[in-house]
Scaffold this active site. Structure first.
Site, PDB file in Angstrom:
ATOM      1  CB  ALA A 403      -0.903  -0.013   1.225  1.00  0.00           C
ATOM      2  N   GLY A 452       0.235  -5.679   0.931  1.00  0.00           N
ATOM      3  CA  GLY A 452      -1.074  -5.594   0.299  1.00  0.00           C
ATOM      4  C   GLY A 452      -1.130  -6.311  -1.046  1.00  0.00           C
ATOM      5  CD  GLU A 455      -2.523  -7.900   3.513  1.00  0.00           C
ATOM      6  OE1 GLU A 455      -2.116  -6.791   3.112  1.00  0.00           O
ATOM      7  OE2 GLU A 455      -2.977  -8.084   4.652  1.00  0.00           O
ATOM      8  CD  GLU A 475       2.311  -5.903   5.577  1.00  0.00           C
ATOM      9  OE1 GLU A 475       3.180  -6.807   5.581  1.00  0.00           O
ATOM     10  OE2 GLU A 475       1.418  -5.829   4.720  1.00  0.00           O
TER      11      GLU A 475
END
Ligand SMILES: NC(=O)c1ccc[n+]([C@@H]2O[C@H](COP(=O)([O-])OP(=O)(O)OC[C@H]3O[C@@H](n4cnc5c(N)ncnc54)[C@H](O)[C@@H]3O)[C@@H](O)[C@H]2O)c1
Length: 649
Positions: A403, A452, A455, A475
């Site tokens: 992200a 992300g 994901e 992360e």
């Protein structure tokens, strides 16, 4: 890095451009044949490469052994016959039409029938060069930018006769080379030079009209376009005659706005540099910046209207090729324009909709605009009765590298974490829709997938990756935890132990390993990737997957992370039995943010005991908490800098 069996690439013309193109190919792991007219010219070209690589070593960018490996892959020769087996030949000889056409005729006679033949011409039409050969379908334009080993932009140009498959193969090779390709029609100046030349010419016209001095114009241009060099300094560095040549050809095609003012011709005749002395006149700011922008905007709009390139490709061309802070259309929009910029594009072929995130220079990072457009594109594909399968892909070299961190930082600094939470929730909703879609959805992971990005892939029915793909969850190393299903869907694919290993260590995993533990479904070499994906997107085998029994090393990791609490591991107190891999994993965890680790571990463990829906809700419920920690801000701000030191607060 490309694997052993990668094809041989070739470059003809070992000058400034050719040597740099060859260097880049070898740097990315390809064997390269570099051809020039005689041994002396070949040696000169190889000498250019040696100097550039030496510089890279001196500046600490490359290690000497890497440079040696790169040099080993470059084979210089004056024998055209050695091009026979090349997959792609890039022609970069002098800008002379007859010479180029002659070179293509020779290439056609020595190369295999399926060798792609590309020209790096700046001023001729690709179709014109291609018409010299009997097999023009395999000819296209690959227009690189100086310095071609450093500048990542390449314009990929289909001529009138270029075969679709040739264009596709050439495009894929550019991505493998770490280039950022944009598609240009076969038109004078292609995309970037078309508006760039106006930027230069308008500067010269203002100097000639005494609107401002050269140094004033340069300084204002630098500020307005967020670029390191103004037009005059740039012409001095890259060659004033080149500017004259470019503006003459583009001016011939499109008219006086693009053509050279008399002052440029005089300057070339004089052989002098531009007069860059004196001081900057701040009062000229407005008129100079307005005129530069107005010229660039006019040219950019014209080329889009004519179908030479898209709005997005104009902007990517400016940002990547010219290193402007913003592209012309982004600049226009900031000044009140409303040009739709598509960060996500869809193409439909044989009933399969491929949705591509198109922010290659930001590694396709997910931000609010991308999320909104991705959602729209997905809904459109899902509802379209003509679409039977959906592929989600990234452009450039990466799939999706997470992200957009700047958005997170901004929200923290503005005390508006609710924005981050809302963004997370919107993407979570989209990912659930992707997962529940009745049409097969395939993630096409052709490079890096982080956070992300992983994901997003995990929400798809199938994940197909290239052998060089890498996946990981960075992360916890930046103070947060995966919030888009990473603590939930990972477990459902590979179990709690390996999910904790990936999330708590931040280790990146290669495609082969990811396949062996069941994190992804298939690995296909680049050339077979799209065919493999098409089969799955067309319905393929059943979605029921039986996770493979992971190899022993991964079973150990799983047992270790399942058998020890995160606190014990973080404190370095878990028993590794001297296993090197477990020791490394334990050390990796110790460097991560403590609160993020604790939350991630419990989300993985607790999530495994509830429905996915409840697990996702739990994951979302801690977003505010994690982004409010000191460590989150420290971690997010550390990206691209030294490794952060976390306080556990
Ligand atoms: N310089 C730039 O910024 C730039 C940018 C984009 C595209 N281009 C294009 O790239 C091409 C090359 O430009 P350059 O600046 O590298 O030129 P250059 O003069 O530096 O190099 C040209 C090389 O081609 C070799 N050559 C000539 N005839 C040959 C033949 N028959 N077979 C093999 N080699 C031959 C020459 O010996 C020379 O080494 C041109 O078409 C130019 O328009 C240049």
């Amino acid at each position: 890095m490309v694997k052993d069996a990668s094809p041989v690439l070739a470059v003809v013309g070992a000058g400034n451009m050719g040597s740099g193109i060859a260097q880049k190919m070898a740097t990315e792991g390809f064997d390269v044949v570099l051809v020039d007219v005689d041994d002396e010219k070949v040696a000169r070209g190889v000498g250019i490469i040696d100097r550039t690589l030496k510089e890279a070593v001196e500046r600490g960018i490359m290690r000497p052994d890497r440079v040696a490996a790169i040099r080993d892959r470059i084979h210089g020769t004056s024998t055209f016959g050695e091009l026979a087996d090349a997959e792609l030949v890039v022609e970069a000889v002098f800008e002379d039409r007859a010479l180029k056409r002659d070179v293509f005729t020779r290439l056609e006679s020595v190369c295999r029938p399926d060798t792609i033949l590309a020209t790096n011409t700046s001023s001729y039409l690709v179709s014109d060069i291609a018409s010299a050969v009997k097999t023009p379908g395999r000819v296209l334009g690959l227009h690189y930018f100086f310095h071609p080993a450093k500048n990542r932009l390449v314009e990929v140009v289909a001529g009138k006769t270029t075969a679709k498959d040739v264009f596709r193969r050439a495009w894929a090779l550019q991505e493998q080379l770490g280039k950022i390709p944009i598609a240009s029609a076969d038109a004078s100046g292609f995309i970037v030079n078309r508006f760039f030349v106006v930027w230069l010419m308008e500067a010269i016209r203002m100097l000639a009209e005494r609107v401002a001095s050269a140094i004033t114009i340069d300084e204002i241009a630098k500020k307005t376009f967020g670029v390191g060099m103004g037009p005059f300094e740039l012409m001095d560095v890259s060659g004033v005659p080149i500017a004259l040549h470019a503006s003459t050809t583009i001016g011939d095609a499109y008219g006086a706005m693009y053509g050279p003012p008399p002052m440029l011709k005089q300057q070339v005749e004089s052989g002098r540099m531009w007069p860059l002395g004196g001081t900057v006149d701040p009062t000229a700011d407005r008129v100079v910046s307005e005129r530069l922008m107005s010229g660039v905007f006019t040219a950019a709009k014209a080329l889009v209207d004519e179908g030479v390139g898209t709005i997005e490709d104009v902007d990517i061309g400016a940002r990547v090729g010219l290193r402007w802070r913003l592209g012309p259309f982004e600049m226009m929009n900031r000044r009140g324009g409303s040009h739709p910029i598509r960060l996500v594009k869809t193409s439909i072929e044989n009933g399969v909709a491929t949705i591509t995130v198109n922010r290659p220079d930001a590694m396709n990072a997910l931000n609010e605009a991308v999320a909104a457009q991705l959602t729209q594109a997905f809904h459109d594909a899902e509802r379209d009765p003509g679409v039977t399968g959906i592929v989600i892909a990234g452009s450039g070299r990466s799939f999706v590298a997470g992200a957009d961190i700047r958005f997170f930082i901004r929200n923290i600094e503005r005390n508006d974490i609710a924005q981050t939470e809302a963004f997370t929730e919107r993407l979570q909703t989209l990912f659930v829709e992707i997962q529940n879609c009745r049409k097969p959805v395939v993630a096409r992971v052709h490079g890096l997938a982080l956070g992300g990005g992983v994901e997003l892939a995990l929400a798809c029915d199938y994940i197909v990756a290239t052998p060089n793909a890498t996946l990981g969850f960075p992360e916890t190393g930046i103070g947060i935890y995966p919030g888009l299903g990473g603590t939930q869907r990972t477990t459902r694919r590979i179990g709690t132990g390996l999910a904790k290993w990936l999330v708590l260590t931040g280790d990146v995993i290669g495609a082969a390993d990811a396949l062996s533990i069941g994190l992804i479904d298939a690995v296909a070499p680049r050339e077979e990737l799209d065919a493999a994906i098409a089969t799955l997107a067309a319905g393929g085998p059943s979605k029921e997957r039986k996770p493979p029994a992971p190899p022993a090393a991964f079973q150990k990791l799983a047992a270790f992370f399942d058998g020890n609490g995160v606190e014990t591991i973080r404190a370095g107190r878990a028993d590794t039995g001297g296993d090197e891999r477990l020791d490394r994993a334990m050390t990796a965890v110790a460097g991560k943010a403590p609160i993020a680790l604790t939350l991630a571990a419990s989300l993985i463990d607790d999530g495994a005991r509830v429905s996915l829906e409840d697990g996702l809700r739990m994951e979302l419920s801690h977003v505010r908490e994690i982004f409010a920690t000191k460590d989150a801000l420290t971690g997010l701000l550390s990206i691209g800098k030294a490794r952060p030191v976390f306080e556990g607060a």
